[in-house]
Write a protein that holds these residues in place. Structure first.
Motif, PDB file in Angstrom:
ATOM      1  N   THR A   1       0.948  -1.391  -0.066  1.00  0.00           N
ATOM      2  CA  THR A   1      -0.036  -0.018  -0.005  1.00  0.00           C
ATOM      3  C   THR A   1       0.634   1.054   0.054  1.00  0.00           C
ATOM      4  O   THR A   1       1.951   1.441   0.625  1.00  0.00           O
ATOM      5  CB  THR A   1      -0.853  -0.045   1.310  1.00  0.00           C
ATOM      6  OG1 THR A   1      -1.699  -1.190   1.171  1.00  0.00           O
ATOM      7  CG2 THR A   1      -1.791   1.254   1.188  1.00  0.00           C
ATOM      8  N   ARG A  54      -2.229  -1.311  -3.868  1.00  0.00           N
ATOM      9  CA  ARG A  54      -3.429  -0.654  -3.098  1.00  0.00           C
ATOM     10  C   ARG A  54      -2.887   1.027  -3.106  1.00  0.00           C
ATOM     11  O   ARG A  54      -1.716   0.870  -2.677  1.00  0.00           O
ATOM     12  CB  ARG A  54      -3.995  -0.993  -2.002  1.00  0.00           C
ATOM     13  CG  ARG A  54      -5.196  -0.370  -1.482  1.00  0.00           C
ATOM     14  CD  ARG A  54      -5.603  -1.212  -0.387  1.00  0.00           C
ATOM     15  NE  ARG A  54      -4.989  -1.251   0.761  1.00  0.00           N
ATOM     16  CZ  ARG A  54      -5.212  -1.114   2.049  1.00  0.00           C
ATOM     17  NH1 ARG A  54      -6.665  -1.024   2.304  1.00  0.00           N
ATOM     18  NH2 ARG A  54      -4.639  -1.154   3.264  1.00  0.00           N
ATOM     19  N   ILE A  80      -3.902   4.553  -1.126  1.00  0.00           N
ATOM     20  CA  ILE A  80      -5.023   5.468  -0.150  1.00  0.00           C
ATOM     21  C   ILE A  80      -4.541   6.745  -0.401  1.00  0.00           C
ATOM     22  O   ILE A  80      -3.708   7.386  -0.262  1.00  0.00           O
ATOM     23  CB  ILE A  80      -4.487   5.016   1.353  1.00  0.00           C
ATOM     24  CG1 ILE A  80      -4.877   3.723   1.802  1.00  0.00           C
ATOM     25  CG2 ILE A  80      -5.608   6.035   2.239  1.00  0.00           C
ATOM     26  CD1 ILE A  80      -4.499   3.192   3.301  1.00  0.00           C
ATOM     27  N   VAL A 104      -8.384   3.455  -2.575  1.00  0.00           N
ATOM     28  CA  VAL A 104      -9.124   3.627  -1.360  1.00  0.00           C
ATOM     29  C   VAL A 104      -9.247   5.259  -0.792  1.00  0.00           C
ATOM     30  O   VAL A 104      -8.255   5.815  -0.493  1.00  0.00           O
ATOM     31  CB  VAL A 104      -8.498   2.855  -0.346  1.00  0.00           C
ATOM     32  CG1 VAL A 104      -9.260   3.080   1.145  1.00  0.00           C
ATOM     33  CG2 VAL A 104      -8.234   1.488  -0.652  1.00  0.00           C
ATOM     34  N   ILE A 159     -10.319   8.517   0.976  1.00  0.00           N
ATOM     35  CA  ILE A 159     -10.476   8.896   2.586  1.00  0.00           C
ATOM     36  C   ILE A 159     -10.553  10.116   2.690  1.00  0.00           C
ATOM     37  O   ILE A 159      -9.985  10.972   1.631  1.00  0.00           O
ATOM     38  CB  ILE A 159      -9.389   8.168   3.452  1.00  0.00           C
ATOM     39  CG1 ILE A 159      -8.210   8.333   2.773  1.00  0.00           C
ATOM     40  CG2 ILE A 159      -9.583   6.853   3.530  1.00  0.00           C
ATOM     41  CD1 ILE A 159      -7.249   9.661   3.496  1.00  0.00           C
ATOM     42  N   ASP A 166      -9.666   7.830   9.101  1.00  0.00           N
ATOM     43  CA  ASP A 166     -10.225   6.817   8.039  1.00  0.00           C
ATOM     44  C   ASP A 166      -9.138   6.187   7.211  1.00  0.00           C
ATOM     45  O   ASP A 166      -8.957   4.999   7.072  1.00  0.00           O
ATOM     46  CB  ASP A 166     -11.035   7.552   6.979  1.00  0.00           C
ATOM     47  CG  ASP A 166     -12.291   8.105   7.488  1.00  0.00           C
ATOM     48  OD1 ASP A 166     -12.922   7.633   8.353  1.00  0.00           O
ATOM     49  OD2 ASP A 166     -12.872   9.214   7.000  1.00  0.00           O
ATOM     50  N   ALA A 167      -7.955   6.901   7.098  1.00  0.00           N
ATOM     51  CA  ALA A 167      -6.422   6.328   6.683  1.00  0.00           C
ATOM     52  C   ALA A 167      -6.121   5.377   7.633  1.00  0.00           C
ATOM     53  O   ALA A 167      -5.423   4.473   7.180  1.00  0.00           O
ATOM     54  CB  ALA A 167      -5.782   7.387   6.257  1.00  0.00           C
ATOM     55  N   ALA A 205      -7.962   2.124   7.281  1.00  0.00           N
ATOM     56  CA  ALA A 205      -7.703   1.413   5.979  1.00  0.00           C
ATOM     57  C   ALA A 205      -6.422   1.004   5.993  1.00  0.00           C
ATOM     58  O   ALA A 205      -6.123   0.160   5.374  1.00  0.00           O
ATOM     59  CB  ALA A 205      -7.965   2.459   4.919  1.00  0.00           C
ATOM     60  N   ALA A 206      -5.357   1.747   6.692  1.00  0.00           N
ATOM     61  CA  ALA A 206      -4.029   1.308   6.409  1.00  0.00           C
ATOM     62  C   ALA A 206      -3.448   0.450   7.513  1.00  0.00           C
ATOM     63  O   ALA A 206      -2.467  -0.573   7.192  1.00  0.00           O
ATOM     64  CB  ALA A 206      -2.873   2.701   6.515  1.00  0.00           C
TER      65      ALA A 206
END
Length: 505
Positions: free
Chosen positions: A429, A461, A463, A479, A481, A486-487, A490-491
């Motif tokens: 990511t 991926r 972000i 993704v 955000i 939120d990051a 997700a991460a």
């Protein structure tokens, strides 16, 4: 006989005073004003300095030709086509190649590789151009050749057929010196006297001349020492006049001060067309060539070299240099895609958060702006609820690359949180985004270039900020955000939300 008097000159900006001051009013510098002797001509009242056409008796008697102005549309620029330097990284920084008749100033710390780079460039240019002059004011001719032999300068590769026992021929690369094949287009002149150098420039008329370095040249008409404000100003002005008149490209090496600025008066940077800085950690192998002024191109491009046994080598894929060892992952690491001009570079960021043993926690950065770190720590504590005010925080970029753009904020924040929670961020990511004071993730520029570079290196991926535009076929799972929290969710893999984690802490 010329009269002599004393003036006081600021070594930073070149401002002149009639008496000594401890503070320069022009550039706000302290302790930079020193005494400089100057000579005044009794006939003209001008200072003693180099004047075009006064060095030889023949030219002194020649009347000056009247200049004729031209309309802008009548100016022919066909002879100003750029030519390659032999190094694509240097051409990128210069804006697409070397402009004939331009003055390029290259500065950098001692031992960083300025002379090595220009000697290699001079060697490459001597293959395609008939006359290249290398003026060494710091080394003798034998010392220059000794250094050139180590770098392989002056050696070319030539195919030579070899006959084997079975009678078949096989091509073999055999090294021959330029003297063996009579292609010696690189001229070396070990000299510090400006008058002799100017005379050689007008006589030889090289296409490119390297001056190494401007602070060691000496103009005999001035009584000040080499490297002083007056000497640097007069020598640069004289070289500029000859270079522009004869259409000679001048590559000038400049020393730097302990603060990292070009040594000498500020007017030196105003006289030249391009100012380049050669940067890098002397304990690391990579070097960065950065432009801070360029009349013929953009100033946001960088060139990346690596110091090897045979000198400087271009780095075609800099992302591999700054990614670190991806096989051994540790908590507190994240990956970002930084942009230097039009060049995207994938960089690994590392963070370490630990309890402090001092009254005030320690903050330290390598390759990351210190003030940005302080801002991100405050956002994480205020907007996300992670207690970091009593913890030491260390952030570094792999390879020591200076990452100063705001798009690295999200990667720094995620690395800090991952170190705080002792978790590993998904190595496939990349994180791209600017962190605002309200905890929101802002849009960044050149997103398409960043995503394509990440996809090319095998990342799966990305972000990114919500609302960011990008092509559909980028080859990554996107993704979007809107906030830092939120990051983080997700991460960083977690069974619970970050809010519950922060409450437990």
């Amino acid at each position: 006989m010329a009269k002599s008097r004393q003036i006081y000159v600021c070594s930073e900006c070149g401002a002149e005073y009639t008496q000594w001051y401890g503070y320069c009013k022009e550039c706000d510098s302290y302790g930079t004003i020193s005494e400089e002797p100057i000579e005044i001509s009794p006939t003209t009242g001008n200072r003693g300095g180099w004047q075009s056409g006064t060095r030889s008796q023949g030219r002194a008697d020649t009347p000056a030709q009247p200049r004729v102005s031209l309309k802008f549309s009548q100016i022919n620029n066909n002879n100003q086509a750029r030519f390659p330097s032999g190094y694509g990284e240097l051409d990128r920084v210069l804006g697409g190649g070397i402009v004939p008749g331009s003055l390029v100033l290259i500065g950098g710390d001692p031992g960083i590789g300025k002379s090595t780079l220009l000697l290699q460039v001079a060697n490459q240019l001597s293959v395609s151009l008939p006359r290249i002059l290398y003026v060494s004011a710091e080394e003798s001719g034998q010392q220059v050749k000794l250094r050139a032999s180590r770098l392989g300068v002056g050696v070319v590769e030539e195919d030579e057929p070899l006959v084997h026992q079975n009678g078949h021929n096989k091509s073999n690369k055999k090294a021959k010196t330029r003297e063996d094949i009579d292609e010696n287009n690189l001229y070396v002149m070990p000299e510090t006297d400006l008058e002799e150098i100017l005379r050689e420039l007008e006589s030889l008329k090289p296409q490119v001349a390297v001056i190494d370095s401007i602070q060691t040249l000496h103009f005999a008409s001035l009584t000040s020492a080499p490297g002083s404000v007056a000497q640097v100003r007069e020598c640069t002005s004289a070289l500029m006049q000859v270079g522009k008149r004869e259409n000679i490209t001048l590559l000038i090496v400049g020393h730097v001060t302990k603060e990292g600025a070009i040594a000498g008066p500020r007017v030196l940077e105003h006289l030249v067309d391009t100012v380049l800085y050669f940067e890098g950690d002397r304990y690391a192998s990579h070097r960065l060539l950065r432009s801070v002024k360029n009349r013929f191109g953009a100033t946001h491009e960088i060139g990346i070299f690596e110091m090897a046994d045979k000198g400087l080598v271009e780095v075609d894929n800099p992302s591999e240099l700054f990614l670190g060892n991806r096989d051994e992952l540790a908590p507190g690491t994240s990956t970002i895609v930084a942009c230097e001009g039009t060049r995207p570079i994938v960089v690994e960021l590392q963070a370490l958060v630990s309890p402090t043993s001092y009254t005030s926690p320690r903050r330290s950065t390598t390759g990351v702006d210190y003030n940005r770190l302080q801002q991100i720590l405050a956002v994480l504590e205020k907007r996300v609820g992670i207690p970091l005010s009593k913890l030491d925080a260390y952030v570094a970029s792999a390879g020591g690359l200076n990452v100063g753009e705001p798009a690295a904020d999200l990667g720094i924040a995620i690395a800090i949180v991952a170190s705080f929670r002792d978790r590993i961020v998904d190595p496939r990511t990349v994180l791209i985004g600017e962190v605002g004071l309200g905890g929101q993730v802002r849009l960044v520029s050149q997103m398409e270039l960043r995503l394509k570079e990440a996809a090319k290196l095998g990342f799966k991926r990305a972000i990114v900020p919500k609302g960011q535009s990008f092509p559909d076929d980028v080859g990554l799972e996107i993704v979007p955000i809107g906030k830092v929290i939120d990051a983080i969710i997700a991460a960083i893999p977690s069974e619970r939300g970050i809010k519950q984690v922060a409450e437990e802490e």
